[in-house]
Design an enzyme around this catalytic site. Structure first.
Site, short mmCIF file in Angstrom:
data_model
loop_
_atom_site.label_atom_id
_atom_site.label_comp_id
_atom_site.label_asym_id
_atom_site.label_seq_id
_atom_site.Cartn_x
_atom_site.Cartn_y
_atom_site.Cartn_z
N SER A 126 0.83 -1.21 0.00
CA SER A 126 0.00 0.00 0.00
C SER A 126 0.86 1.25 0.00
O SER A 126 1.97 1.26 0.55
CB SER A 126 -0.89 0.00 1.26
OG SER A 126 -1.50 1.26 1.45
N TYR A 151 -2.20 -0.32 10.07
CA TYR A 151 -2.40 -0.86 8.72
C TYR A 151 -1.13 -0.71 7.90
O TYR A 151 -0.65 -1.67 7.29
CB TYR A 151 -3.57 -0.15 8.04
CG TYR A 151 -3.70 -0.48 6.58
CD1 TYR A 151 -4.05 -1.76 6.16
CD2 TYR A 151 -3.47 0.49 5.60
CE1 TYR A 151 -4.15 -2.08 4.80
CE2 TYR A 151 -3.58 0.19 4.25
CZ TYR A 151 -3.92 -1.10 3.86
OH TYR A 151 -4.02 -1.40 2.53
#
Length: 336
Positions: A126, A151
């Site tokens: 990501s 995350y």
């Protein structure tokens, strides 16, 4: 080719499954169909993939023996790991979900690849891994040691774990740092979906950092095309890698990391305007401060990706937003 895709009923996974099947490949899908968002949307995505050459397992990658048994039984040549607990803000509320899926689950994927001699592992990372780094555009050769959310930390951990397996067991691994993916069948927790829903329903939309945000919005078809071109190009060692001046994006091992972004950041307010123009409805805007874990701007340097597969994401915001809204109105049977 037989390709195993985890998260096959997810947003990107379902699009990739359909792309591979349309090109004559076999797809083995794994998805736990959890209730982080609408299960019926996931079920409908899964149905849209079809049944020809598609084998689906409802399974959780955090269950190690089960993942290994599926890989051992199906014998795919390539594994694409798109299963993950997504979302920056939710990681502040439920950190354990990220450890279970993104750390334990990814360990199980790596072990299944090692045990079954998988020829190439592609996995989703990501843009959030860039964290506090403010040097734009973000490059895979930059340091990413300062994540701003759990995350992001789990995604960086995935890259480190993949490198370890590439180094120890010679497994080619390719990590893909996705930049704000959007498009038809998107997730309800993402900005475009929420904005579209609220604007249609005449409800306010929350705009963080008072709208002073820029995102490298990337249309899902561009993401899928890049993955497709990388599938039969397993990562190779970089012969020029030097441990005295280590390059984070490559390695002496068969390991690579790529950005997949539009390489053209857009102001959030311009993105909202594109939605308003398509719907012909003005949004009720609720301006709010920056949220914990967010970054003010993302911008992908995609030169490495271009050199490897001769492809740059290129869908314009207008075209991408229009395609999403057309899907949304049709899927929810809304007549404006």
């Amino acid at each position: 080719m037989k390709v195993l895709i985890t998260g096959s009923a997810g947003f990107i996974g379902s699009h990739l499954s359909k792309k591979l099947l349309s090109c004559g490949h076999q797809v083995v899908g794994i998805d736990n169909m959890n209730n982080y968002y609408s299960v019926s949307l996931k079920e409908d995505r899964n149905k849209s993939i079809g049944v020809d050459n598609y084998t689906f397992y409802k399974a959780d990658i955090s269950t190690g023996d089960l993942v290994n048994r599926i890989v051992e039984s199906e014998k795919p040549e390539v594994v694409v790991n798109l299963a993950a607990q997504a979302g920056v803000r939710y990681s502040l509320e439920n950190p354990k979900a990220y450890i279970d899926s993104n750390i334990v689950g990814f360990t199980n994927i790596l072990e299944a690849c090692r045990n079954n001699n998988i020829g190439h592992l592609i996995y989703a990372s990501s843009s959030s891994v860039y964290g506090a780094n403010e040097r734009l555009p973000f490059s895979v050769h930059d340091n990413i040691d300062h994540p701003l959310s759990l995350y992001a930390a789990t995604k960086k951990a995935n890259e480190l774990m993949a490198h370890t397996y590439s180094s120890l067991y010679n497994i080619p691994t390719t990590g893909l740092r996705f930049f704000t993916v959007y498009g038809p069948w998107g997730r309800p927790d993402m900005a475009l979906f929420k904005f579209t829903k609220n604007i249609i329903e005449k409800a306010p939309i929350d705009i963080y950092n008072n709208g002073d945000m820029m995102r490298d919005f990337t249309f899902v078809d561009d993401i899928v095309e890049a993955i497709y071109r990388l599938i039969d190009r397993p990562a190779k060692p970089n012969p020029n890698w030097n441990g005295k001046n280590p390059d984070p994006g490559t390695s002496y091992a068969p390991y690579r990391v790529y950005n997949i972004g539009n390489n053209s950041p857009v102001k959030l307010m311009e993105f909202i305007t594109a939605i308003e123009d398509k719907l012909n409805i003005k949004a009720i805007k609720n301006f709010m401060p920056m949220q914990p874990g967010d970054v003010p701007a993302t911008y992908a340097d995609v030169e490495d990706l271009y050199r490897e597969i001769d492809f740059r994401p290129q869908t314009s915001i207008k075209d991408g937003v229009d395609k999403f809204i057309n899907w949304y109105l049709d899927y929810y049977q809304i007549d404006l």
